[in-house]
Design a protein around this motif. Sequence first.
Motif, PDB file in Angstrom:
ATOM      1  N   GLU A 119       2.795   3.041 -16.596  1.00 14.04           N
ATOM      2  CA  GLU A 119       2.229   3.138 -17.942  1.00 14.04           C
ATOM      3  C   GLU A 119       1.090   2.156 -18.175  1.00 14.04           C
ATOM      4  OE1 GLU A 119       6.236   0.918 -18.271  1.00 14.04           O
ATOM      5  OE2 GLU A 119       5.404   2.633 -17.202  1.00 14.04           O
ATOM      6  N   HIS A 120       0.957   1.164 -17.298  1.00 16.37           N
ATOM      7  CA  HIS A 120      -0.109   0.175 -17.469  1.00 16.37           C
ATOM      8  C   HIS A 120      -1.396   0.551 -16.740  1.00 16.37           C
ATOM      9  CE1 HIS A 120       2.993  -3.276 -18.282  1.00 16.37           C
ATOM     10  NE2 HIS A 120       2.926  -2.385 -19.256  1.00 16.37           N
ATOM     11  N   VAL A 121      -1.269   1.307 -15.661  1.00 20.06           N
ATOM     12  CA  VAL A 121      -2.417   1.556 -14.791  1.00 20.06           C
ATOM     13  C   VAL A 121      -3.565   2.256 -15.507  1.00 20.06           C
ATOM     14  CG1 VAL A 121      -3.216   2.805 -12.751  1.00 20.06           C
ATOM     15  CG2 VAL A 121      -1.076   1.528 -12.670  1.00 20.06           C
ATOM     16  N   ASN A 148      -3.808   4.657  -3.819  1.00 23.67           N
ATOM     17  CA  ASN A 148      -4.376   5.892  -4.381  1.00 23.67           C
ATOM     18  C   ASN A 148      -3.632   6.398  -5.615  1.00 23.67           C
ATOM     19  OD1 ASN A 148      -6.328   5.968  -2.284  1.00 23.67           O
ATOM     20  ND2 ASN A 148      -4.871   7.005  -0.932  1.00 23.67           N
ATOM     21  N   GLY A 149      -2.982   5.490  -6.329  1.00 24.65           N
ATOM     22  CA  GLY A 149      -2.283   5.871  -7.549  1.00 24.65           C
ATOM     23  C   GLY A 149      -0.944   6.544  -7.320  1.00 24.65           C
ATOM     24  N   ARG A 206      -8.415  -1.758  -6.436  1.00 23.49           N
ATOM     25  CA  ARG A 206      -7.210  -2.518  -6.109  1.00 23.49           C
ATOM     26  C   ARG A 206      -6.159  -1.617  -5.454  1.00 23.49           C
ATOM     27  NH1 ARG A 206      -2.377  -3.922  -8.725  1.00 23.49           N
ATOM     28  NH2 ARG A 206      -1.841  -6.152  -8.791  1.00 23.49           N
ATOM     29  N   MET A 207      -6.257  -0.304  -5.734  1.00 27.93           N
ATOM     30  CA  MET A 207      -5.269   0.630  -5.194  1.00 27.93           C
ATOM     31  C   MET A 207      -5.763   1.326  -3.925  1.00 27.93           C
ATOM     32  SD  MET A 207      -3.477   2.214  -8.645  1.00 27.93           S
ATOM     33  CE  MET A 207      -5.000   2.665  -9.486  1.00 27.93           C
ATOM     34  N   LYS A 208      -6.643   0.639  -3.192  1.00 27.08           N
ATOM     35  CA  LYS A 208      -7.113   1.151  -1.911  1.00 27.08           C
ATOM     36  C   LYS A 208      -6.136   0.799  -0.788  1.00 27.08           C
ATOM     37  CE  LYS A 208     -11.162   3.062  -2.902  1.00 27.08           C
ATOM     38  NZ  LYS A 208     -11.522   4.441  -2.543  1.00 27.08           N
ATOM     39  N   VAL A 209      -5.163  -0.053  -1.111  1.00 20.08           N
ATOM     40  CA  VAL A 209      -4.126  -0.415  -0.143  1.00 20.08           C
ATOM     41  C   VAL A 209      -2.768  -0.305  -0.833  1.00 20.08           C
ATOM     42  CG1 VAL A 209      -5.621  -1.989   1.151  1.00 20.08           C
ATOM     43  CG2 VAL A 209      -4.235  -2.870  -0.738  1.00 20.08           C
ATOM     44  N   LYS A 210      -1.699  -0.340  -0.033  1.00 22.06           N
ATOM     45  CA  LYS A 210      -0.357  -0.295  -0.599  1.00 22.06           C
ATOM     46  C   LYS A 210      -0.077  -1.552  -1.410  1.00 22.06           C
ATOM     47  CE  LYS A 210       1.866   2.405   3.103  1.00 22.06           C
ATOM     48  NZ  LYS A 210       2.857   2.326   4.201  1.00 22.06           N
ATOM     49  N   MET A 258       5.820   0.255   0.369  1.00 24.39           N
ATOM     50  CA  MET A 258       5.127  -0.990   0.065  1.00 24.39           C
ATOM     51  C   MET A 258       4.697  -1.658   1.365  1.00 24.39           C
ATOM     52  SD  MET A 258       7.433  -2.799  -2.944  1.00 24.39           S
ATOM     53  CE  MET A 258       6.450  -4.310  -2.893  1.00 24.39           C
ATOM     54  N   SER A 259       3.889  -2.692   1.220  1.00 23.73           N
ATOM     55  CA  SER A 259       3.504  -3.540   2.336  1.00 23.73           C
ATOM     56  C   SER A 259       4.012  -4.948   2.028  1.00 23.73           C
ATOM     57  CB  SER A 259       1.983  -3.546   2.492  1.00 23.73           C
ATOM     58  OG  SER A 259       1.597  -4.310   3.613  1.00 23.73           O
ATOM     59  N   VAL A 260       4.165  -5.780   3.053  1.00 17.80           N
ATOM     60  CA  VAL A 260       4.582  -7.157   2.800  1.00 17.80           C
ATOM     61  C   VAL A 260       3.502  -7.867   1.991  1.00 17.80           C
ATOM     62  CG1 VAL A 260       5.200  -9.385   3.811  1.00 17.80           C
ATOM     63  CG2 VAL A 260       5.960  -7.273   4.920  1.00 17.80           C
ATOM     64  N   VAL A 261       2.241  -7.655   2.379  1.00 17.31           N
ATOM     65  CA  VAL A 261       1.116  -8.302   1.704  1.00 17.31           C
ATOM     66  C   VAL A 261       0.232  -7.254   1.035  1.00 17.31           C
ATOM     67  CG1 VAL A 261      -0.865  -9.835   1.942  1.00 17.31           C
ATOM     68  CG2 VAL A 261       1.131 -10.151   3.415  1.00 17.31           C
ATOM     69  N   GLY A 262      -0.091  -7.475  -0.228  1.00 21.85           N
ATOM     70  CA  GLY A 262      -0.955  -6.553  -0.963  1.00 21.85           C
ATOM     71  C   GLY A 262      -0.882  -6.861  -2.448  1.00 21.85           C
ATOM     72  N   PRO A 263      -1.680  -6.206  -3.254  1.00 22.07           N
ATOM     73  CA  PRO A 263      -1.629  -6.409  -4.711  1.00 22.07           C
ATOM     74  C   PRO A 263      -0.263  -6.004  -5.250  1.00 22.07           C
ATOM     75  CG  PRO A 263      -3.605  -5.189  -4.058  1.00 22.07           C
ATOM     76  CD  PRO A 263      -2.707  -5.223  -2.866  1.00 22.07           C
ATOM     77  N   ARG A 264       0.246  -6.725  -6.230  1.00 23.54           N
ATOM     78  CA  ARG A 264       1.530  -6.338  -6.811  1.00 23.54           C
ATOM     79  C   ARG A 264       1.418  -4.947  -7.429  1.00 23.54           C
ATOM     80  NH1 ARG A 264       6.123  -7.467  -5.369  1.00 23.54           N
ATOM     81  NH2 ARG A 264       7.026  -7.132  -7.418  1.00 23.54           N
ATOM     82  N   PRO A 265       2.333  -4.027  -7.094  1.00 29.71           N
ATOM     83  CA  PRO A 265       2.276  -2.676  -7.661  1.00 29.71           C
ATOM     84  C   PRO A 265       2.558  -2.706  -9.158  1.00 29.71           C
ATOM     85  CG  PRO A 265       4.275  -2.970  -6.368  1.00 29.71           C
ATOM     86  CD  PRO A 265       3.447  -4.194  -6.142  1.00 29.71           C
ATOM     87  N   GLU A 266       1.690  -2.076  -9.939  1.00 31.29           N
ATOM     88  CA  GLU A 266       1.798  -2.121 -11.402  1.00 31.29           C
ATOM     89  C   GLU A 266       2.679  -1.001 -11.946  1.00 31.29           C
ATOM     90  OE1 GLU A 266       0.774  -4.221 -13.572  1.00 31.29           O
ATOM     91  OE2 GLU A 266      -0.561  -5.509 -12.389  1.00 31.29           O
TER      92      GLU A 266
END
Length: 223
Positions: free
Chosen positions: A138-140, A69-70, A153-157, A127-135
């Motif tokens: 400034e890039h988001v 959720n940003g 993509r930010m619906k999960v940790k 964080m979670s062990v598995v999930g999208p790499r946190p960005e």
Amino acid sequence: NNHMFDTPLLLAKNEGLTFDQRLAKRVLDLVVSIIALVITSPVMLVIAIAIKAYDGGPVFFVQDRCTINGKVFKIHKFRSMIENAEKDGEVIPATDDDARITPVGKIIRKTRLDELPQFFDILIGNMSVVGPRPERVEHVEKYVEEVPEFTYRMKVKGGLTGYAQIYGKYNTSAYDKLKLDLTYIRNYSVLEDLKLIIMTPKIMLMKESTEGVKEEQEPTNGK
């Protein structure tokens, strides 16, 4: 998963995980992070001593990243570069032969051991062990502007490992990696998480999967 590269991104829309899924994922995160910290603690101690002995600087590199959720949190890595590698907040993505990388840094980046402190981030729930790499923060905003579906993509940790890291290749565009991340969220299961966790050590040791510029790619086709 190759078929995913040819499908429209809109098909990967999702609403995140259910309460039961989030609970199961959190339990798995706690178990895996505790086991990982116990097993790797001697290695982390040696790395910390080596980093400190080289130039007397801080052991950890801390940076703001965006997750579910940003939300902004501080991600932790072992410091692999000289101090103040990015002065005045200027973003300078690392490359494999970057002069700012220390001798110790070269070793821990190549083996991905610089990522080990993120098990603390997982343990405390950032964080979670598995999930999208946190960005990077400034890039988001720029990513969402270029590809609105990035918000899904930010619906999960954010995670230490994930679909994009396991199934993406050296030349996979950031746009296609986004598709992989969205596919993971849509098809989430505990068994899938376990499968990705088991596959991760092999991927970590593959040179083509290391971060650097690859993590900083733009979310557009091939750019």
